[in-house]
Design a protein around this motif. Structure first.
Motif, PDB file in Angstrom:
ATOM      1  N   ILE A  48       0.839  -1.190   0.000  1.00  0.00           N
ATOM      2  CA  ILE A  48       0.000   0.000   0.000  1.00  0.00           C
ATOM      3  C   ILE A  48       0.879   1.248   0.000  1.00  0.00           C
ATOM      4  O   ILE A  48       1.945   1.277   0.622  1.00  0.00           O
ATOM      5  CB  ILE A  48      -0.944  -0.007   1.224  1.00  0.00           C
ATOM      6  CG1 ILE A  48      -2.094   0.998   1.033  1.00  0.00           C
ATOM      7  CG2 ILE A  48      -0.198   0.273   2.522  1.00  0.00           C
ATOM      8  CD1 ILE A  48      -3.223   0.823   2.048  1.00  0.00           C
ATOM      9  N   ASP A  50       2.026   4.832   1.090  1.00  0.00           N
ATOM     10  CA  ASP A  50       1.860   5.561   2.346  1.00  0.00           C
ATOM     11  C   ASP A  50       1.437   6.998   2.076  1.00  0.00           C
ATOM     12  O   ASP A  50       1.415   7.469   0.945  1.00  0.00           O
ATOM     13  CB  ASP A  50       3.128   5.488   3.205  1.00  0.00           C
ATOM     14  CG  ASP A  50       4.169   6.526   2.832  1.00  0.00           C
ATOM     15  OD1 ASP A  50       4.201   6.965   1.665  1.00  0.00           O
ATOM     16  OD2 ASP A  50       4.975   6.887   3.702  1.00  0.00           O
ATOM     17  N   PHE A  51       1.056   7.713   3.153  1.00  0.00           N
ATOM     18  CA  PHE A  51       0.516   9.055   3.010  1.00  0.00           C
ATOM     19  C   PHE A  51       1.553  10.068   2.526  1.00  0.00           C
ATOM     20  O   PHE A  51       1.193  11.112   1.985  1.00  0.00           O
ATOM     21  CB  PHE A  51      -0.078   9.541   4.341  1.00  0.00           C
ATOM     22  CG  PHE A  51      -1.353   8.848   4.722  1.00  0.00           C
ATOM     23  CD1 PHE A  51      -2.321   8.574   3.772  1.00  0.00           C
ATOM     24  CD2 PHE A  51      -1.590   8.473   6.040  1.00  0.00           C
ATOM     25  CE1 PHE A  51      -3.499   7.930   4.119  1.00  0.00           C
ATOM     26  CE2 PHE A  51      -2.763   7.845   6.400  1.00  0.00           C
ATOM     27  CZ  PHE A  51      -3.727   7.563   5.437  1.00  0.00           C
ATOM     28  N   VAL A  56       6.128   2.543   0.037  1.00  0.00           N
ATOM     29  CA  VAL A  56       5.053   1.562   0.058  1.00  0.00           C
ATOM     30  C   VAL A  56       5.290   0.644   1.244  1.00  0.00           C
ATOM     31  O   VAL A  56       6.423   0.475   1.701  1.00  0.00           O
ATOM     32  CB  VAL A  56       4.970   0.742  -1.248  1.00  0.00           C
ATOM     33  CG1 VAL A  56       4.438   1.576  -2.387  1.00  0.00           C
ATOM     34  CG2 VAL A  56       6.321   0.120  -1.602  1.00  0.00           C
ATOM     35  N   THR A  79       8.450  -1.431   5.392  1.00  0.00           N
ATOM     36  CA  THR A  79       8.352  -0.191   4.627  1.00  0.00           C
ATOM     37  C   THR A  79       9.483  -0.120   3.606  1.00  0.00           C
ATOM     38  O   THR A  79      10.646  -0.333   3.950  1.00  0.00           O
ATOM     39  CB  THR A  79       8.433   1.034   5.558  1.00  0.00           C
ATOM     40  OG1 THR A  79       7.353   0.995   6.493  1.00  0.00           O
ATOM     41  CG2 THR A  79       8.355   2.330   4.754  1.00  0.00           C
ATOM     42  N   GLY A 119      -1.914   1.262  -4.362  1.00  0.00           N
ATOM     43  CA  GLY A 119      -0.691   0.508  -4.118  1.00  0.00           C
ATOM     44  C   GLY A 119      -0.386  -0.392  -5.296  1.00  0.00           C
ATOM     45  O   GLY A 119      -0.788  -0.111  -6.432  1.00  0.00           O
ATOM     46  N   ARG A 152     -11.537  -0.778   4.367  1.00  0.00           N
ATOM     47  CA  ARG A 152     -10.853   0.189   5.235  1.00  0.00           C
ATOM     48  C   ARG A 152     -11.838   1.048   6.020  1.00  0.00           C
ATOM     49  O   ARG A 152     -11.432   1.779   6.935  1.00  0.00           O
ATOM     50  CB  ARG A 152      -9.886   1.055   4.437  1.00  0.00           C
ATOM     51  CG  ARG A 152     -10.504   1.994   3.428  1.00  0.00           C
ATOM     52  CD  ARG A 152      -9.398   2.708   2.659  1.00  0.00           C
ATOM     53  NE  ARG A 152      -9.910   3.539   1.581  1.00  0.00           N
ATOM     54  CZ  ARG A 152      -9.140   4.073   0.637  1.00  0.00           C
ATOM     55  NH1 ARG A 152      -7.836   3.854   0.642  1.00  0.00           N
ATOM     56  NH2 ARG A 152      -9.661   4.823  -0.314  1.00  0.00           N
ATOM     57  N   GLU A 159      -4.875   2.266   7.644  1.00  0.00           N
ATOM     58  CA  GLU A 159      -4.313   3.523   8.151  1.00  0.00           C
ATOM     59  C   GLU A 159      -2.941   3.285   8.754  1.00  0.00           C
ATOM     60  O   GLU A 159      -2.005   4.050   8.528  1.00  0.00           O
ATOM     61  CB  GLU A 159      -5.245   4.129   9.205  1.00  0.00           C
ATOM     62  CG  GLU A 159      -6.464   4.816   8.664  1.00  0.00           C
ATOM     63  CD  GLU A 159      -6.197   6.250   8.240  1.00  0.00           C
ATOM     64  OE1 GLU A 159      -5.278   6.888   8.789  1.00  0.00           O
ATOM     65  OE2 GLU A 159      -6.920   6.745   7.352  1.00  0.00           O
ATOM     66  N   GLN A 162      -0.419   2.950   6.076  1.00  0.00           N
ATOM     67  CA  GLN A 162      -0.114   4.161   5.319  1.00  0.00           C
ATOM     68  C   GLN A 162       0.606   5.221   6.144  1.00  0.00           C
ATOM     69  O   GLN A 162       1.026   6.236   5.597  1.00  0.00           O
ATOM     70  CB  GLN A 162      -1.409   4.751   4.745  1.00  0.00           C
ATOM     71  CG  GLN A 162      -2.008   3.876   3.642  1.00  0.00           C
ATOM     72  CD  GLN A 162      -3.252   4.488   3.045  1.00  0.00           C
ATOM     73  OE1 GLN A 162      -4.325   4.440   3.615  1.00  0.00           O
ATOM     74  NE2 GLN A 162      -3.100   5.089   1.877  1.00  0.00           N
ATOM     75  N   ARG A 163       0.742   4.999   7.438  1.00  0.00           N
ATOM     76  CA  ARG A 163       1.397   5.987   8.296  1.00  0.00           C
ATOM     77  C   ARG A 163       2.805   5.527   8.632  1.00  0.00           C
ATOM     78  O   ARG A 163       3.024   4.800   9.607  1.00  0.00           O
ATOM     79  CB  ARG A 163       0.597   6.204   9.576  1.00  0.00           C
ATOM     80  CG  ARG A 163      -0.779   6.772   9.320  1.00  0.00           C
ATOM     81  CD  ARG A 163      -1.485   7.103  10.611  1.00  0.00           C
ATOM     82  NE  ARG A 163      -2.827   7.611  10.356  1.00  0.00           N
ATOM     83  CZ  ARG A 163      -3.569   8.246  11.250  1.00  0.00           C
ATOM     84  NH1 ARG A 163      -3.092   8.460  12.469  1.00  0.00           N
ATOM     85  NH2 ARG A 163      -4.771   8.679  10.927  1.00  0.00           N
ATOM     86  N   THR A 164       3.759   5.989   7.842  1.00  0.00           N
ATOM     87  CA  THR A 164       5.147   5.652   8.136  1.00  0.00           C
ATOM     88  C   THR A 164       5.760   6.664   9.103  1.00  0.00           C
ATOM     89  O   THR A 164       6.910   6.527   9.503  1.00  0.00           O
ATOM     90  CB  THR A 164       5.970   5.600   6.839  1.00  0.00           C
ATOM     91  OG1 THR A 164       5.750   6.799   6.086  1.00  0.00           O
ATOM     92  CG2 THR A 164       5.543   4.410   5.994  1.00  0.00           C
TER      93      THR A 164
END
Length: 415
Positions: A48, A50-51, A56, A79, A119, A152, A159, A162-164
């Motif tokens: 996916i 990420d923001f 990804v 990641t 993604g 989702r 979420e 997507q939040r690294t």
């Protein structure tokens, strides 16, 4: 390498029934395990985006006959930085990539819903796939996009993926104000937005909504920073959505939002913004400009500001009336709305018009990323105010009531 032996094709009805029977947190595992079995793949992964747009995140690695699952809770996912990778290429071009690797073939496929690049799907096959296999996997990736969109809503798993980087409270509030999808391809137009957050959240938002006859677009910038700005933005965006859903016209939506800010805030709080409504039947557009920076138009390779009358921002004065202006727009135009974070303070050296002019061959999704990257380069990553971009490509013509092509780009030049 010999052609891959004949395999059974994905049964999407059975696949979706299996997804429905599973918990939302297990939906991705169901899809990847099923594909691994059907395709005889050594491994299947969903990665996916990420923001940040720079990485990804891998959701598990399914293998035939294994019980491999995503790490517990989805909080300890792998990641991978995008720069220079096949994942970056596939996300950008929206084209399937087939590469020979040691002992097999890596197939990387975009997972995209109406232009929103969610993604990629990665399969490690024992042999090089034929055209039919590639087409089947591409169709499965398209179905996977809908699986992600549907599931989702029920879990934070996506979420987390997507939040690294952790969100502050202000960023959490601000995120909830943005559309669920930053990109939408819809026949007559493609729209895409991007927000580069400041070191302390600056209250920017963008929004769009489509009904049977119109496209509604807004971009706003609440005064202040951090939680105070996020709460002010919440009030303004909530009021705009409430007015739109009550069927108010554009002037009434603006006045309704203005009174909401005046009534529910202390003196000195205000929000700049632009509200636009495009009639999908006539192709005409109208706009309200509440103290906001002028939009830009890219037409036939030339960039110019669209000159508009400027009214007071929302919240300055009770009873304020807003002028509804005709918005000049023609098929083939690229319209870009921005917040002042793209212009002022340490971003002042960025030539927005020149940068926009270089995006003519990019999909709007890529154009907003390019503009966001440009402001980050100019400020050396030290944004003092949110920098937000909303890009609208208008193709015109009658409403197109046909099935979406999903990842297929409909802009004037293929990415």
């Amino acid at each position: 390498m010999l052609p891959e032996p004949k395999r059974s094709r994905p049964d999407f009805r059975t696949l979706l029934e299996s997804v429905e029977a599973a918990a939302p947190t297990e939906a991705i595992e169901v899809v990847t395990h099923e594909l691994a079995t059907i395709m005889g793949a050594r491994a299947v992964s969903f990665l996916i985006a990420d923001f940040s747009g720079n990485a990804v995140v891998r959701f598990g690695r399914a293998e035939p006959g294994s019980d491999t699952a995503s790490p517990e809770g989805g909080r300890d996912l792998e990641t991978l930085q995008l720069s220079g990778t096949v994942y970056e290429q596939v996300l950008r071009t929206q084209k399937v990539d087939v590469q020979e690797i040691d002992g097999g073939t890596q197939l990387t496929v975009p997972v995209t819903d109406r232009g929103d690049a969610i993604g990629v799907l990665e399969l490690i096959l024992t042999q090089r796939p034929d055209d039919q296999t590639v087409a089947d996997v591409a169709a499965a990736a398209h179905a996977l996009a809908y699986v992600v969109v549907a599931n989702r809503r029920h879990t934070d798993l996506f979420e987390w993926g997507q939040r690294t980087a952790p969100f502050s409270l202000a960023a959490e509030i601000q995120r909830r104000l943005l559309p669920a999808s930053f990109t939408c391809e819809a026949g007559q137009f493609t729209i895409a937005g991007w927000l580069e957050p400041a070191n302390s959240v600056g209250g920017d938002t963008f929004d769009y909504n489509l009904d049977q006859d119109a496209l509604h677009v807004s971009i706003t910038d609440a005064a202040g920073h951090d939680v105070a700005a996020a709460l002010l933005a919440t009030l303004l965006v909530g009021s705009l959505r409430n007015g739109r859903r009550r069927g108010l016209d554009l002037a009434e939506q603006a006045m309704n939002a203005n009174e909401a800010v005046v009534t529910n805030t202390t003196h000195g709080q205000f929000v700049t913004g632009q509200l636009m409504r495009i009639d999908l039947n006539s192709g005409s557009a109208i706009i309200v400009n509440a103290g906001h920076p002028l939009p830009l138009r890219l037409r036939h390779g030339h960039v110019e500001e669209i000159q508009l009358d400027i009214d007071l921002p929302f919240g300055i004065r009770s009873g304020n009336h807003f002028r509804v202006q005709q918005f000049p727009m023609a098929p083939g135009d690229r319209i870009v709305f921005v917040t002042d974070g793209m212009f002022e303070r340490n971003a002042a050296d960025l030539d927005i018009a020149d940068t926009l002019g270089l995006t003519s061959d990019l999909h709007p999704r890529e154009a907003v990323h390019a503009l966001g990257a440009a402001v980050l380069r100019t400020t050396r990553g030290n944004l003092r105010d949110d920098a937000t971009v909303l890009c609208l490509d208008w193709y015109g013509g009658p409403p197109r009531r046909r099935r979406s092509t999903g990842g297929a780009s409909q802009h004037r030049a293929s990415s």
